[in-house]
Design an enzyme around this catalytic site. Structure first.
Site, PDB file in Angstrom:
ATOM      1  N   VAL A 228      36.582  66.802  43.719  1.00 31.13           N
ATOM      2  CA  VAL A 228      36.441  67.489  44.620  1.00 31.13           C
ATOM      3  C   VAL A 228      36.961  67.680  45.878  1.00 31.13           C
ATOM      4  O   VAL A 228      36.727  68.782  46.557  1.00 31.13           O
ATOM      5  CB  VAL A 228      35.039  67.549  44.422  1.00 31.13           C
ATOM      6  CG1 VAL A 228      33.815  67.623  44.020  1.00 31.13           C
ATOM      7  CG2 VAL A 228      34.182  65.959  45.835  1.00 31.13           C
ATOM      8  N   ARG A 230      41.427  67.765  46.070  1.00 29.50           N
ATOM      9  CA  ARG A 230      42.632  68.901  45.986  1.00 29.50           C
ATOM     10  C   ARG A 230      42.918  67.885  44.668  1.00 29.50           C
ATOM     11  O   ARG A 230      43.189  66.993  44.345  1.00 29.50           O
ATOM     12  CB  ARG A 230      43.292  68.303  47.240  1.00 29.50           C
ATOM     13  CG  ARG A 230      43.252  68.351  48.641  1.00 29.50           C
ATOM     14  CD  ARG A 230      43.067  70.167  48.341  1.00 29.50           C
ATOM     15  NE  ARG A 230      43.361  70.793  49.004  1.00 29.50           N
ATOM     16  CZ  ARG A 230      43.058  72.132  49.016  1.00 29.50           C
ATOM     17  NH1 ARG A 230      41.558  72.602  48.902  1.00 29.50           N
ATOM     18  NH2 ARG A 230      44.159  73.266  48.733  1.00 29.50           N
ATOM     19  N   ASP A 254      37.029  69.883  39.802  1.00 31.62           N
ATOM     20  CA  ASP A 254      36.566  71.356  40.028  1.00 31.62           C
ATOM     21  C   ASP A 254      37.656  71.711  40.894  1.00 31.62           C
ATOM     22  O   ASP A 254      38.022  72.789  41.335  1.00 31.62           O
ATOM     23  CB  ASP A 254      35.379  71.301  41.038  1.00 31.62           C
ATOM     24  CG  ASP A 254      35.201  72.373  41.489  1.00 31.62           C
ATOM     25  OD1 ASP A 254      34.461  73.030  40.942  1.00 31.62           O
ATOM     26  OD2 ASP A 254      35.045  72.414  43.303  1.00 31.62           O
ATOM     27  N   GLU A 259      46.321  76.610  39.640  1.00 32.75           N
ATOM     28  CA  GLU A 259      44.740  76.974  39.882  1.00 32.75           C
ATOM     29  C   GLU A 259      45.347  78.535  39.708  1.00 32.75           C
ATOM     30  O   GLU A 259      45.999  78.898  40.773  1.00 32.75           O
ATOM     31  CB  GLU A 259      43.869  77.125  40.557  1.00 32.75           C
ATOM     32  CG  GLU A 259      43.858  75.201  40.935  1.00 32.75           C
ATOM     33  CD  GLU A 259      42.569  74.950  42.232  1.00 32.75           C
ATOM     34  OE1 GLU A 259      41.782  76.097  43.197  1.00 32.75           O
ATOM     35  OE2 GLU A 259      42.098  73.372  42.292  1.00 32.75           O
ATOM     36  N   HIS A 278      37.191  75.268  40.747  1.00 31.40           N
ATOM     37  CA  HIS A 278      37.534  75.249  42.134  1.00 31.40           C
ATOM     38  C   HIS A 278      35.700  76.138  42.767  1.00 31.40           C
ATOM     39  O   HIS A 278      35.713  76.804  43.459  1.00 31.40           O
ATOM     40  CB  HIS A 278      38.345  75.538  42.975  1.00 31.40           C
ATOM     41  CG  HIS A 278      38.913  74.999  43.816  1.00 31.40           C
ATOM     42  ND1 HIS A 278      39.761  74.937  44.533  1.00 31.40           N
ATOM     43  CD2 HIS A 278      38.085  74.712  45.218  1.00 31.40           C
ATOM     44  CE1 HIS A 278      40.078  74.519  45.664  1.00 31.40           C
ATOM     45  NE2 HIS A 278      38.987  73.755  46.106  1.00 31.40           N
ATOM     46  N   ALA A 281      32.002  73.817  46.536  1.00 32.77           N
ATOM     47  CA  ALA A 281      31.290  73.741  47.679  1.00 32.77           C
ATOM     48  C   ALA A 281      32.602  74.912  48.014  1.00 32.77           C
ATOM     49  O   ALA A 281      33.498  74.928  48.810  1.00 32.77           O
ATOM     50  CB  ALA A 281      31.235  72.524  48.637  1.00 32.77           C
TER      51      ALA A 281
END
Length: 315
Positions: A228, A230, A254, A259, A278, A281
């Protein structure tokens, strides 16, 4: 005191929301502009002294802001903005906001996999009455890579379930949140001793590609990796091989090297891999604005800002 020339540029995918939240009469910034796209913000950037922005968008125009003195990132990760174009620019990141949301995400998957909820749901869909054996979390060991505010919150949640906490960090500063703390020279020993590895590290030259072939070979064959932090901290090529060869038990991802995750990536379909876009949070504008306003008052008073990034360390 705020000078008449002071100007705030809001550059974010949620620019309109930030703009509404900052439309307070006591903010005392004579000039405020809000944009969702860097190409629309270039004029305002030339006059901006402060930017409240998404790091990847802000990076596209920061070199065109000669009067800029302070950037408040809307994210925790700020690697897109480094190195800064000038030493006179202060960069502050988001801290103290994402820990609860990250813990919810991480433990949603840890619990679902330990309790085999995905398999139980499949049995329900097939109308199969079959009890599935599960594992308790109590007594398991969680290894948290990155013991910042998110890592410390994860440690607190882990203890609630009776887990033992091993922490890994890049610098030898004390960390009461961990039962045992490891430094870079003992990274593989750290990995070898834990049942779940959670990555919350920032992306820096020292952490890029940290999880390589050797790292996955050091892990338990039953261990679960959760990233979670990078994406580029984990070599996806090495991860795919490790899962295919059974050197680790699986991964929850995530964040990714690229991306959105390319459709041709084997991570989409590889058994044992769980992919989310992603969203572990997300930045809620209300939380970020509250942090910004606290720092803004300090900025006006000439006091040190909170959560200032050290460009040399990358966080």
């Amino acid at each position: 005191m705020t000078t008449p020339s002071e100007a705030l540029l809001i550059l974010s995918r949620s620019a309109a929301r930030y703009d509404r939240l900052l439309a307070a009469p006591d903010l005392e910034i004579p000039e405020r502009h809000a944009f969702e796209r860097p190409e629309d913000a270039r004029d305002a950037a030339r006059r901006a002294t402060i930017i409240l922005g998404d790091p990847d968008l802000t990076a596209e125009i920061v070199g065109e802001a000669p009067a800029l003195r302070w950037i408040q990132s809307t994210f925790a990760g700020v690697d897109a903005l480094l190195p800064l174009p000038s030493e006179r620019i202060m960069l502050t990141r988001v801290e103290g906001v994402f820990g609860p949301a990250m813990s919810e995400y991480v433990f949603a998957y840890i619990l679902a996999l330990a309790r085999r909820l995905f398999e139980t749901r499949e049995n329900q869909a097939r109308q199969v009455w079959r009890r599935t054996p599960y594992q308790r979390l109590a007594g398991k060991r969680i290894g948290i890579c990155g013991m910042g505010d998110i890592g410390r919150h994860l440690a607190k949640t882990a203890r609630h379930f009776g887990m033992r906490v091993w922490g890994y960090r890049m610098r030898p500063t004390p960390c009461p949140a961990a039962d045992r703390l490891f430094l870079p020279d003992a990274f593989h020993a750290f990995l070898a001793g834990v049942d779940v590895v959670v990555v919350t590290l920032p992306l820096t030259p020292a952490t890029r590609g940290l999880f390589d072939e050797a790292a996955f070979s050091a892990m338990k064959p039953t261990a679960l990796l959760i990233n979670v932090g990078r994406g580029p901290v984990v070599s996806e090529q090495a991860l795919v091989r490790a899962v295919e060869e059974g050197r680790i038990g699986g991964a929850v991802l995530d964040v990714f090297e690229t991306e959105p995750l390319p459709t041709e990536s084997p991570l989409w379909t590889l058994p044992g891999i769980f992919v989310t876009p992603h969203q572990a949070a997300v930045s809620f504008a209300e939380d970020i604005v509250a942090l910004f306003l606290k720092n803004y008052r300090r900025f006006k008073a000439g006091r040190p800002l909170h959560s200032v990034v050290d460009p040399g360390r990358g966080y």
